[in-house]
Design an enzyme around this catalytic site. Structure first.
Site: not given
Ligand code: CA2
Length: 152
Positions: A77, A13-14, A26, A80, A101, A103, A21, A110
């Protein structure tokens, strides 16, 4: 000549929002940029790639199930869902396909709720904190595992 091994690269997700953003966490690349990076690197390693993203846990479970007996490896990946999903863990354990895995961010630097990963229990290893390069490192790790397991 044997068939090209397929690596299934699954994104949770996301991650479709990448590049829009939070670049400090990221990076500035979009998910399409990461897909292109993976396709190029996999081709150089002699691997094929399926690249998918979903915001729905059940899609990820179904795609992992679909890897059993078909894919040579999984890069995941789970976003969340990493920190919440026993369903994804169970699917990875049942698939019996080597998984790495990934990230983008260093989840250990974090929030404490991001320090635990259900995925880690089923993964051969985890790469975090290297941004999109983590996907390249995961493909390298799987290529080595696959070569090792195909040697007689
Ligand atoms: O660091 C990672 O790759 C995560 O898997 C990213 C997830 C986070 O919940 C994990 O704890 C770590 C979140 C991805 C959200 O990505 C966004 C990117 C741009 C704008 C909003 C969200």
């Amino acid at each position: 000549m044997s068939a090209t091994p397929i690596i299934s690269i699954l994104n949770g997700p996301n991650l479709n929002m990448l590049g829009t953003r939070q670049p400090e966490l990221y990076g500035r690349e979009s998910l399409a940029d990461i897909e292109a990076l993976c396709r190029g690197h996999a081709a150089a390693l002699g691997l094929g790639v399926e690249f998918r993203q979903s915001n729905h846990e059940g899609d990820l479970v179904t795609w992992i199930q679909d890897c059993r007996g078909r894919a040579a490896g999984i890069v995941i990946n789970a976003g969340a869902y990493t920190h919440t999903s026993v369903a994804i863990l169970d699917a990875l354990l049942a698939a019996e396909v080597p998984a790495v895995e990934v990230h983008l961010s260093n989840i250990h630097q974090r929030d404490s709720f991001r320090h635990h990963s259900y995925v880690a229990k089923a993964a051969r290893g985890m790469i975090c904190g290297f941004g999109s390069h983590g996907y390249v490192l995961a493909l390298d790790a799987l290529a080595r595992l696959i070569k090792g397991s195909s040697q007689t």
